[in-house]
Design a protein around this motif. Structure first.
Motif, mmCIF file in Angstrom:
data_model
loop_
_atom_site.group_PDB
_atom_site.id
_atom_site.type_symbol
_atom_site.label_atom_id
_atom_site.label_comp_id
_atom_site.label_asym_id
_atom_site.label_seq_id
_atom_site.Cartn_x
_atom_site.Cartn_y
_atom_site.Cartn_z
ATOM 1 N N ARG A 1 0.845 -1.334 0.153
ATOM 2 C CA ARG A 1 -0.048 -0.033 -0.046
ATOM 3 C C ARG A 1 0.831 1.206 -0.037
ATOM 4 N N LEU A 2 0.287 2.186 -0.911
ATOM 5 C CA LEU A 2 1.091 3.397 -0.859
ATOM 6 C C LEU A 2 0.098 4.625 -0.876
ATOM 7 N N ASN A 3 0.160 5.023 0.176
ATOM 8 C CA ASN A 3 -0.933 6.640 0.235
ATOM 9 C C ASN A 3 -2.243 5.881 -0.001
ATOM 10 N N GLY A 4 -2.637 4.719 0.512
ATOM 11 C CA GLY A 4 -4.142 4.159 0.462
ATOM 12 C C GLY A 4 -4.043 3.518 -0.936
ATOM 13 N N ALA A 5 -3.223 3.453 -1.717
ATOM 14 C CA ALA A 5 -3.489 2.857 -3.184
ATOM 15 C C ALA A 5 -2.786 1.557 -3.059
ATOM 16 N N ARG A 6 -3.086 0.388 -3.851
ATOM 17 C CA ARG A 6 -2.129 -0.705 -3.899
ATOM 18 C C ARG A 6 -1.480 -0.643 -5.104
ATOM 19 N N VAL A 7 -0.272 -1.050 -4.821
ATOM 20 C CA VAL A 7 0.888 -1.028 -5.971
ATOM 21 C C VAL A 7 0.602 -2.482 -6.854
ATOM 22 N N GLN A 8 0.001 -2.192 -7.959
ATOM 23 C CA GLN A 8 -0.521 -2.940 -8.981
ATOM 24 C C GLN A 8 0.822 -3.792 -9.624
ATOM 25 N N ASP A 9 1.788 -2.826 -10.204
ATOM 26 C CA ASP A 9 2.633 -3.500 -11.137
ATOM 27 C C ASP A 9 3.726 -2.530 -10.899
ATOM 28 N N ILE A 10 5.117 -3.085 -11.131
ATOM 29 C CA ILE A 10 6.419 -2.360 -11.097
ATOM 30 C C ILE A 10 7.149 -2.923 -12.327
ATOM 31 N N ASP A 11 7.348 -2.011 -13.220
ATOM 32 C CA ASP A 11 8.419 -2.141 -14.481
ATOM 33 C C ASP A 11 9.108 -0.975 -14.754
ATOM 34 N N ALA A 12 9.930 -1.252 -16.014
ATOM 35 C CA ALA A 12 11.035 -0.347 -16.188
ATOM 36 C C ALA A 12 10.457 1.178 -16.500
ATOM 37 N N GLY A 13 8.890 0.980 -16.631
ATOM 38 C CA GLY A 13 8.408 2.354 -16.765
ATOM 39 C C GLY A 13 7.936 3.244 -15.623
ATOM 40 N N GLY A 14 7.770 2.551 -14.609
ATOM 41 C CA GLY A 14 7.242 3.133 -13.661
ATOM 42 C C GLY A 14 6.482 1.986 -12.646
ATOM 43 N N VAL A 15 5.560 2.672 -11.694
ATOM 44 C CA VAL A 15 4.986 2.148 -10.788
ATOM 45 C C VAL A 15 3.430 2.233 -11.047
ATOM 46 N N THR A 16 2.617 1.320 -11.248
ATOM 47 C CA THR A 16 1.561 1.151 -11.427
ATOM 48 C C THR A 16 0.473 1.203 -10.388
ATOM 49 N N LEU A 17 -0.391 2.000 -9.810
ATOM 50 C CA LEU A 17 -1.221 2.088 -8.635
ATOM 51 C C LEU A 17 -2.456 1.697 -8.900
ATOM 52 N N GLU A 18 -3.441 1.060 -8.025
ATOM 53 C CA GLU A 18 -4.846 0.990 -8.129
ATOM 54 C C GLU A 18 -5.550 1.383 -6.998
ATOM 55 N N GLN A 19 -6.741 2.100 -6.997
ATOM 56 C CA GLN A 19 -7.457 2.591 -5.934
ATOM 57 C C GLN A 19 -8.827 2.850 -6.316
ATOM 58 N N ASP A 20 -9.744 2.469 -5.760
ATOM 59 C CA ASP A 20 -11.303 2.530 -6.099
ATOM 60 C C ASP A 20 -11.592 2.463 -7.578
ATOM 61 N N ASP A 21 -10.879 1.138 -8.087
ATOM 62 C CA ASP A 21 -11.497 0.987 -9.466
ATOM 63 C C ASP A 21 -10.466 1.898 -10.401
ATOM 64 N N ARG A 22 -9.563 2.574 -10.061
ATOM 65 C CA ARG A 22 -8.836 3.656 -10.889
ATOM 66 C C ARG A 22 -7.600 3.152 -10.870
ATOM 67 N N THR A 23 -6.709 3.149 -12.012
ATOM 68 C CA THR A 23 -5.274 2.656 -11.866
ATOM 69 C C THR A 23 -4.882 3.919 -12.617
ATOM 70 N N TRP A 24 -3.398 4.181 -12.340
ATOM 71 C CA TRP A 24 -2.647 5.294 -12.878
ATOM 72 C C TRP A 24 -1.082 4.774 -12.522
ATOM 73 N N THR A 25 -0.245 5.189 -13.419
ATOM 74 C CA THR A 25 1.194 5.002 -13.238
ATOM 75 C C THR A 25 2.327 6.312 -12.778
ATOM 76 N N LEU A 26 2.977 6.014 -11.924
ATOM 77 C CA LEU A 26 4.043 7.162 -11.475
ATOM 78 C C LEU A 26 5.163 6.708 -12.363
ATOM 79 N N PRO A 27 5.592 7.477 -13.179
ATOM 80 C CA PRO A 27 6.794 7.352 -14.077
ATOM 81 C C PRO A 27 7.931 7.354 -13.586
ATOM 82 N N LEU A 28 9.046 6.636 -13.903
ATOM 83 C CA LEU A 28 10.358 6.733 -13.265
ATOM 84 C C LEU A 28 10.736 8.384 -14.135
ATOM 85 N N GLY A 29 11.047 9.109 -13.271
ATOM 86 C CA GLY A 29 11.393 10.318 -13.798
ATOM 87 C C GLY A 29 12.763 10.383 -14.548
ATOM 88 N N SER A 30 12.942 11.761 -15.108
ATOM 89 C CA SER A 30 14.488 11.913 -15.826
ATOM 90 C C SER A 30 15.128 12.699 -15.003
#
Length: 111
Positions: free
Chosen positions: A72-101
């Protein structure tokens, strides 16, 4: 005696700002997010600084917190981690936190 009093007064003037000063903040450190809601502001505020992939195991550092898939991260569940970033899920919504530059961000791959 007068010399001692003058010295003490001088030291008091010098040390007064130190006693009332706030602790120094690291200007390069990303802001911390609080609460459990996954609002747009929290999504943008979270920063992925490291992704480590080792076979089927993946770790990420998000705002100085190490997470794995399922955590869990700030109430959201970590759904996936890959080379592009971290995908989070909460309340039937998903979004990706990208690895920055930023220069301190890195991907570590291990066979």
């Amino acid at each position: 005696m007068i010399r001692t009093l003058c010295l003490l007064a001088f030291l008091g003037v010098l040390l007064a700002p130190i006693a009332t000063a706030e602790p120094l903040q690291d200007p390069t450190k990303p802001p911390r997010t609080t609460g459990t809601a996954a609002s747009e502001g929290q999504r943008e505020a979270a920063r992925v600084s490291v992704i480590r992939l080792h076979g089927s195991t993946a770790l990420a550092v998000v705002d100085d917190q190490t997470v794995r898939v399922g955590d869990r991260l700030n109430g959201a569940r970590v759904q996936d981690i890959d080379a592009g970033g971290v995908t989070l899920e909460q309340d039937d919504r998903t979004w990706t936190l990208p690895l920055g530059s930023r220069p301190d961000m890195q991907i570590r791959r291990h066979p």
